[in-house]
Design an enzyme around this catalytic site. Structure first.
Site, PDB file in Angstrom:
ATOM      1  N   GLY A  13       5.229   3.696  -7.307  1.00 19.83           N
ATOM      2  CA  GLY A  13       5.814   4.761  -7.829  1.00 19.83           C
ATOM      3  C   GLY A  13       5.166   5.482  -8.873  1.00 19.83           C
ATOM      4  N   VAL A  59       8.506  -9.094 -16.042  1.00 15.66           N
ATOM      5  CA  VAL A  59       9.303  -8.769 -17.520  1.00 15.66           C
ATOM      6  C   VAL A  59      10.360  -9.509 -17.910  1.00 15.66           C
ATOM      7  CG1 VAL A  59       8.083  -6.418 -17.459  1.00 15.66           C
ATOM      8  CG2 VAL A  59      10.427  -6.857 -16.488  1.00 15.66           C
ATOM      9  N   TYR A 151      23.696   0.256 -13.028  1.00 19.98           N
ATOM     10  CA  TYR A 151      22.442   0.930 -13.390  1.00 19.98           C
ATOM     11  C   TYR A 151      22.269   2.480 -14.330  1.00 19.98           C
ATOM     12  CZ  TYR A 151      18.048   3.658 -12.469  1.00 19.98           C
ATOM     13  OH  TYR A 151      16.715   4.129 -12.730  1.00 19.98           O
TER      14      TYR A 151
HETATM   15  P1  NDP Z   1       9.289   1.734  -7.489  1.00 18.46           P
HETATM   16  O1  NDP Z   1      10.270   0.901  -6.915  1.00 18.46           O
HETATM   17  O2  NDP Z   1       8.374   2.530  -6.694  1.00 18.46           O
HETATM   18  O3  NDP Z   1       8.608   1.229  -8.749  1.00 18.46           O
HETATM   19  C1  NDP Z   1       9.048   0.017  -9.615  1.00 18.46           C
HETATM   20  C2  NDP Z   1       8.044  -0.588 -10.462  1.00 18.46           C
HETATM   21  O4  NDP Z   1       8.391  -1.398 -11.327  1.00 18.46           O
HETATM   22  C3  NDP Z   1       7.271  -1.515  -9.646  1.00 18.46           C
HETATM   23  O5  NDP Z   1       5.658  -1.172 -10.083  1.00 18.46           O
HETATM   24  C4  NDP Z   1       7.609  -2.887  -9.792  1.00 18.46           C
HETATM   25  O6  NDP Z   1       6.566  -3.942  -9.705  1.00 18.46           O
HETATM   26  C5  NDP Z   1       8.058  -2.879 -11.199  1.00 18.46           C
HETATM   27  N1  NDP Z   1       9.123  -3.931 -11.358  1.00 18.46           N
HETATM   28  C6  NDP Z   1      10.351  -4.144 -10.998  1.00 18.46           C
HETATM   29  N2  NDP Z   1      10.782  -5.179 -11.285  1.00 18.46           N
HETATM   30  C7  NDP Z   1       9.880  -5.737 -12.061  1.00 18.46           C
HETATM   31  C8  NDP Z   1       9.952  -7.022 -12.747  1.00 18.46           C
HETATM   32  N3  NDP Z   1      10.920  -8.083 -12.969  1.00 18.46           N
HETATM   33  N4  NDP Z   1       8.793  -7.431 -13.470  1.00 18.46           N
HETATM   34  C9  NDP Z   1       7.784  -6.712 -13.566  1.00 18.46           C
HETATM   35  N5  NDP Z   1       7.816  -5.371 -12.793  1.00 18.46           N
HETATM   36  C10 NDP Z   1       8.802  -5.071 -12.128  1.00 18.46           C
HETATM   37  O7  NDP Z   1      10.295   2.521  -8.442  1.00 18.46           O
HETATM   38  P2  NDP Z   1       9.965   3.877  -9.421  1.00 18.46           P
HETATM   39  O8  NDP Z   1       8.458   4.240  -9.568  1.00 18.46           O
HETATM   40  O9  NDP Z   1      10.800   5.018  -9.002  1.00 18.46           O
HETATM   41  O10 NDP Z   1      10.736   3.319 -10.696  1.00 18.46           O
HETATM   42  C11 NDP Z   1       9.818   3.324 -12.051  1.00 18.46           C
HETATM   43  C12 NDP Z   1      10.716   3.543 -13.284  1.00 18.46           C
HETATM   44  O11 NDP Z   1      11.369   4.976 -13.237  1.00 18.46           O
HETATM   45  C13 NDP Z   1      11.998   2.924 -13.195  1.00 18.46           C
HETATM   46  O12 NDP Z   1      12.214   2.320 -14.611  1.00 18.46           O
HETATM   47  C14 NDP Z   1      13.299   3.835 -12.524  1.00 18.46           C
HETATM   48  O13 NDP Z   1      14.491   3.203 -13.092  1.00 18.46           O
HETATM   49  C15 NDP Z   1      12.600   4.845 -13.166  1.00 18.46           C
HETATM   50  N6  NDP Z   1      13.122   6.253 -12.822  1.00 18.46           N
HETATM   51  C16 NDP Z   1      13.133   6.125 -11.086  1.00 18.46           C
HETATM   52  C17 NDP Z   1      13.655   7.552 -10.602  1.00 18.46           C
HETATM   53  C18 NDP Z   1      13.409   7.670  -9.165  1.00 18.46           C
HETATM   54  O14 NDP Z   1      14.393   8.566  -8.559  1.00 18.46           O
HETATM   55  N7  NDP Z   1      12.722   7.191  -8.528  1.00 18.46           N
HETATM   56  C19 NDP Z   1      14.317   8.374 -11.266  1.00 18.46           C
HETATM   57  C20 NDP Z   1      14.436   7.970 -12.762  1.00 18.46           C
HETATM   58  C21 NDP Z   1      14.060   7.092 -13.161  1.00 18.46           C
HETATM   59  P3  NDP Z   1       6.444  -5.305  -9.017  1.00 18.46           P
HETATM   60  O15 NDP Z   1       7.526  -5.104  -7.899  1.00 18.46           O
HETATM   61  O16 NDP Z   1       5.192  -5.392  -8.365  1.00 18.46           O
HETATM   62  O17 NDP Z   1       6.738  -6.306 -10.010  1.00 18.46           O
HETATM   63  C1  8X3 Z   2      16.938   7.344 -10.724  1.00 18.23           C
HETATM   64  C2  8X3 Z   2      17.731   8.516 -10.228  1.00 18.23           C
HETATM   65  O1  8X3 Z   2      20.005   9.224  -9.665  1.00 18.23           O
HETATM   66  O2  8X3 Z   2      19.091   7.543  -8.310  1.00 18.23           O
HETATM   67  O3  8X3 Z   2      17.069   7.010 -11.920  1.00 18.23           O
HETATM   68  O4  8X3 Z   2      19.869   7.248 -10.596  1.00 18.23           O
HETATM   69  S1  8X3 Z   2      18.906   8.080  -9.775  1.00 18.23           S
END
Ligand code: NDP
Ligand code: 8X3
Length: 251
Positions: A13, A59, A151
């Site tokens: 992502g 993390v 969340y």
């Molecule tokens: P993805 O699920 O595609 O990516 C999430 C990433 O976080 C992965 O690389 C995963 O790596 C890592 N991760 C999750 N849990 C852990 C852990 N315990 N330790 C280390 N790494 C971890 O989601 P997004 O790219 O969408 O999300 C990235 C950020 O953006 C998040 O903080 C999310 O809340 C935020 N966000 C996302 C939105 C959306 O609509 N997609 C909108 C707003 C914010 P791995 O599993 O290999 O550890």
């Molecule tokens: C991710 C966007 O609307 O799914 O943070 O919460 S939403």
């Protein structure tokens, strides 16, 4: 001089897209996540563009975070940019039926994990008297939506931590800012719905969702401004989205 960025959640992502965008811009990279195979294949892909170091850790594990960051070789140990991106939603349930395991995961990863990583990197930035921390928040950190309860709480915490960090690190000349996306088409909903792909895919159907590359471009813009310019707090929505609960979808 070449900068070094430390990106959590680089296996997917927004984090992966940011690593690629930074790599194209010649930024040296420390890429992090739990899925080692993905880290290794990203490292291989980006190695042609920039120097890359891989760190595998969860993390949530404070000792693993410390050990991983302290294990960085000399040429990666001066961190100029920290992108606190690792995080996910787990479940979408009313508060009365939510799972405590899901609540633990969201608070432990999205809030405490971000703090553990920052706690180890901030002293390095203080010593350098420079650095840039980008916290990836969310529209869920700006408003609450039904069933989003914990969340949203975790992302409201990120919003507060972002503001607090900026104040506390002000005297050291460290830049702190947040990027808060709306709906981005990543693995986010697959994680939220625990592999129920049909339910996950539906989230992004009927409108043009943001793509992770769109957010990566913005993060790259944020970190490439002149040093006296700090973009403190950005909300980024798909054009079809007006709020967490208002998305114009095709019929
Ligand atoms: P993805 O699920 O595609 O990516 C999430 C990433 O976080 C992965 O690389 C995963 O790596 C890592 N991760 C999750 N849990 C852990 C852990 N315990 N330790 C280390 N790494 C971890 O989601 P997004 O790219 O969408 O999300 C990235 C950020 O953006 C998040 O903080 C999310 O809340 C935020 N966000 C996302 C939105 C959306 O609509 N997609 C909108 C707003 C914010 P791995 O599993 O290999 O550890
Ligand atoms: C991710 C966007 O609307 O799914 O943070 O919460 S939403």
């Amino acid at each position: 001089m070449k900068k070094t960025a430390f990106i959590t959640g680089s296996t997917s992502g927004i984090g992966m897209a940011t690593a690629k965008r930074f790599g194209e811009g010649g930024i040296r990279l420390v890429i992090c996540g739990r899925r080692l195979e993905r880290l290794k294949s990203l490292e291989k892909e980006l190695n042609t563009k920039t120097e890359v170091h891989t760190l595998q850790f969860d993390v949530r594990d404070k000792n693993a975070v410390e050990n991983a960051i302290h294990s960085l070789p000399e040429n990666f140990s001066k961190i100029d940019i920290l992108v606190n991106n690792a995080g996910n939603a787990h479940g979408l349930d009313p508060i009365q039926s939510g799972s405590t395991d899901d609540w633990d995961a969201m608070m432990d990863i999205n809030v405490k994990g971000l703090l553990y990583v920052s706690k180890v990197i901030i002293p390095k930035m203080i010593e350098q008297k420079s650095g840039h921390i980008i916290n990836i928040g969310s529209t869920a950190g700006k408003e609450v939506y039904p069933n989003g309860n914990v969340y949203c709480a975790s992302k409201h915490a990120v919003d507060a931590i972002n503001q607090g960090m900026r104040m506390d690190l002000n005297e050291y000349g460290i830049r702190v800012g947040a990027v808060n996306p709306g709906l981005v088409e990543t693995e986010f909903s697959k994680v939220r719905f625990k592999g129920d792909d049909r339910r996950a895919d539906k989230v992004y159907k009927g409108f043009k969702a943001l793509q992770p590359e769109n957010i990566a471009d913005i993060i790259h813009f944020v970190v490439t401004r002149p040093y006296h310019v700090n973009i403190a707090d950005l909300v980024v929505l798909p054009t079809a989205q007006a709020s967490s609960t208002m998305v114009k979808k095709d019929d």
